[in-house]
Scaffold this motif. Sequence first.
Motif, PDB file in Angstrom:
ATOM      1  N   LYS A  82       4.830  14.168 -13.090  1.00  0.00           N
ATOM      2  CA  LYS A  82       4.565  14.287 -11.666  1.00  0.00           C
ATOM      3  C   LYS A  82       2.977  13.629 -11.350  1.00  0.00           C
ATOM      4  N   ILE A  83       3.010  13.274 -10.527  1.00  0.00           N
ATOM      5  CA  ILE A  83       1.566  12.501 -10.173  1.00  0.00           C
ATOM      6  C   ILE A  83       0.663  13.788  -9.827  1.00  0.00           C
TER       7      ILE A  83
ATOM      8  N   SER B 163     -12.024  18.766 -26.205  1.00  0.00           N
ATOM      9  CA  SER B 163     -12.593  18.171 -27.658  1.00  0.00           C
ATOM     10  C   SER B 163     -13.190  19.328 -28.173  1.00  0.00           C
ATOM     11  N   LYS B 164     -14.007  18.858 -29.242  1.00  0.00           N
ATOM     12  CA  LYS B 164     -14.676  19.755 -30.047  1.00  0.00           C
ATOM     13  C   LYS B 164     -15.580  20.481 -29.290  1.00  0.00           C
ATOM     14  N   ASN B 165     -16.300  19.669 -28.318  1.00  0.00           N
ATOM     15  CA  ASN B 165     -17.725  20.196 -27.540  1.00  0.00           C
ATOM     16  C   ASN B 165     -17.296  20.556 -26.222  1.00  0.00           C
ATOM     17  N   SER B 166     -16.192  20.509 -25.698  1.00  0.00           N
ATOM     18  CA  SER B 166     -16.058  20.699 -24.224  1.00  0.00           C
ATOM     19  C   SER B 166     -14.444  20.687 -23.767  1.00  0.00           C
ATOM     20  N   ILE B 167     -14.331  20.967 -22.681  1.00  0.00           N
ATOM     21  CA  ILE B 167     -12.965  21.184 -21.777  1.00  0.00           C
ATOM     22  C   ILE B 167     -13.083  20.438 -20.575  1.00  0.00           C
ATOM     23  N   LEU B 168     -12.442  19.504 -20.446  1.00  0.00           N
ATOM     24  CA  LEU B 168     -12.445  18.376 -19.051  1.00  0.00           C
ATOM     25  C   LEU B 168     -11.129  18.389 -18.427  1.00  0.00           C
ATOM     26  N   LEU B 169     -11.092  18.099 -17.012  1.00  0.00           N
ATOM     27  CA  LEU B 169      -9.864  18.237 -16.313  1.00  0.00           C
ATOM     28  C   LEU B 169      -9.744  16.561 -15.891  1.00  0.00           C
ATOM     29  N   VAL B 170      -8.559  16.229 -16.028  1.00  0.00           N
ATOM     30  CA  VAL B 170      -8.210  14.865 -15.224  1.00  0.00           C
ATOM     31  C   VAL B 170      -7.144  15.364 -14.022  1.00  0.00           C
ATOM     32  N   TYR B 171      -7.539  14.967 -12.817  1.00  0.00           N
ATOM     33  CA  TYR B 171      -6.904  15.320 -11.463  1.00  0.00           C
ATOM     34  C   TYR B 171      -7.036  14.384 -10.573  1.00  0.00           C
ATOM     35  N   LYS B 172      -6.313  14.517  -9.296  1.00  0.00           N
ATOM     36  CA  LYS B 172      -6.332  13.787  -8.283  1.00  0.00           C
ATOM     37  C   LYS B 172      -5.931  12.340  -8.651  1.00  0.00           C
ATOM     38  N   MET B 173      -4.794  12.336  -9.586  1.00  0.00           N
ATOM     39  CA  MET B 173      -4.178  11.018 -10.003  1.00  0.00           C
ATOM     40  C   MET B 173      -3.235  10.580  -8.889  1.00  0.00           C
ATOM     41  N   GLU B 174      -3.549   9.183  -8.850  1.00  0.00           N
ATOM     42  CA  GLU B 174      -2.900   8.573  -7.827  1.00  0.00           C
ATOM     43  C   GLU B 174      -2.678   6.953  -8.129  1.00  0.00           C
TER      44      GLU B 174
ATOM     45  N   ASP C  71       0.912  -1.291   0.105  1.00  0.00           N
ATOM     46  CA  ASP C  71       0.177   0.303   0.126  1.00  0.00           C
ATOM     47  C   ASP C  71       0.801   1.183  -0.110  1.00  0.00           C
ATOM     48  N   GLU C  72       1.895   1.197   0.892  1.00  0.00           N
ATOM     49  CA  GLU C  72       2.554   2.307   1.000  1.00  0.00           C
ATOM     50  C   GLU C  72       3.506   2.625  -0.237  1.00  0.00           C
ATOM     51  N   ASN C  73       4.014   1.498  -0.946  1.00  0.00           N
ATOM     52  CA  ASN C  73       4.739   1.631  -1.944  1.00  0.00           C
ATOM     53  C   ASN C  73       3.933   2.365  -3.140  1.00  0.00           C
ATOM     54  N   CYS C  74       2.807   1.986  -3.301  1.00  0.00           N
ATOM     55  CA  CYS C  74       1.939   2.612  -4.456  1.00  0.00           C
ATOM     56  C   CYS C  74       1.607   3.778  -4.076  1.00  0.00           C
ATOM     57  N   LYS C  75       1.240   4.318  -2.872  1.00  0.00           N
ATOM     58  CA  LYS C  75       0.943   5.471  -2.536  1.00  0.00           C
ATOM     59  C   LYS C  75       1.946   6.524  -2.594  1.00  0.00           C
TER      60      LYS C  75
ATOM     61  N   MET D  78       4.385   6.649  -4.844  1.00  0.00           N
ATOM     62  CA  MET D  78       4.621   6.824  -6.183  1.00  0.00           C
ATOM     63  C   MET D  78       4.712   8.309  -6.740  1.00  0.00           C
ATOM     64  N   LYS D  79       5.744   8.886  -7.155  1.00  0.00           N
ATOM     65  CA  LYS D  79       5.716  10.400  -7.394  1.00  0.00           C
ATOM     66  C   LYS D  79       5.617  10.757  -8.823  1.00  0.00           C
ATOM     67  N   PHE D  80       5.662   9.866  -9.906  1.00  0.00           N
ATOM     68  CA  PHE D  80       5.709   9.899 -11.118  1.00  0.00           C
ATOM     69  C   PHE D  80       4.808   8.911 -11.798  1.00  0.00           C
ATOM     70  N   VAL D  81       4.035   9.481 -12.970  1.00  0.00           N
ATOM     71  CA  VAL D  81       3.341   8.484 -13.773  1.00  0.00           C
ATOM     72  C   VAL D  81       4.172   8.090 -15.007  1.00  0.00           C
ATOM     73  N   THR D  82       4.759   7.133 -15.362  1.00  0.00           N
ATOM     74  CA  THR D  82       5.549   6.414 -16.571  1.00  0.00           C
ATOM     75  C   THR D  82       4.928   5.484 -17.245  1.00  0.00           C
ATOM     76  N   ASP D  83       3.859   4.869 -17.050  1.00  0.00           N
ATOM     77  CA  ASP D  83       3.260   3.927 -17.525  1.00  0.00           C
ATOM     78  C   ASP D  83       2.161   4.109 -18.628  1.00  0.00           C
ATOM     79  N   ASN D  84       1.758   5.232 -19.109  1.00  0.00           N
ATOM     80  CA  ASN D  84       1.175   5.738 -20.192  1.00  0.00           C
ATOM     81  C   ASN D  84      -0.237   5.047 -19.762  1.00  0.00           C
ATOM     82  N   PRO D  85      -0.993   5.323 -18.649  1.00  0.00           N
ATOM     83  CA  PRO D  85      -2.217   4.615 -18.331  1.00  0.00           C
ATOM     84  C   PRO D  85      -3.361   5.203 -19.319  1.00  0.00           C
ATOM     85  N   LEU D  86      -4.408   4.189 -19.224  1.00  0.00           N
ATOM     86  CA  LEU D  86      -5.531   4.442 -19.990  1.00  0.00           C
ATOM     87  C   LEU D  86      -6.475   5.487 -19.114  1.00  0.00           C
TER      88      LEU D  86
END
Length: 124
Positions: free
Chosen positions: A74-75, A83-94, A12-16, A18-26
């Motif tokens: 950075k995470i 997109s053509k019709n909107s603006i979205l935000l992706v946040y609280k990545m972990e 749990d602690e090892n995952c928590k 993590m400081k960087f995203v490096t795996d190009n997640p979906l």
Amino acid sequence: MITSRERSTEDDENCKNMKFVTDNPLIRIDDFYEKHNAELRIILVDKNDTIENRIIKNEGYDNIMFNIPFDKFKITNQILIYSKNSILLVYKMEYYNDGKWGAMGYNGNGDCEFSYSTKLLKKN
């Protein structure tokens, strides 16, 4: 001797931690309709500063779906999706531990799974 609970807590602690995203997640946003193969402008933001941006094609048919096109970030960064019709935000990545428990205790795997939240900022 290390216990199942101790191994689970360590994973749990090892995952928590993590400081960087490096795996190009979906990234998948299901409650949103965009034309298949529509272009998306993806902007990586750090404290209101643009770090990197890309134009990609939406891989979803009746949703927004793509792998994050940035190699390492950075995470704590955020991602804007235009997109053509909107603006979205992706946040609280972990990352969180997706280790499994069985009849004999913690089975482990120690796989860190990517999690995020999304928010609609503007709809045209």
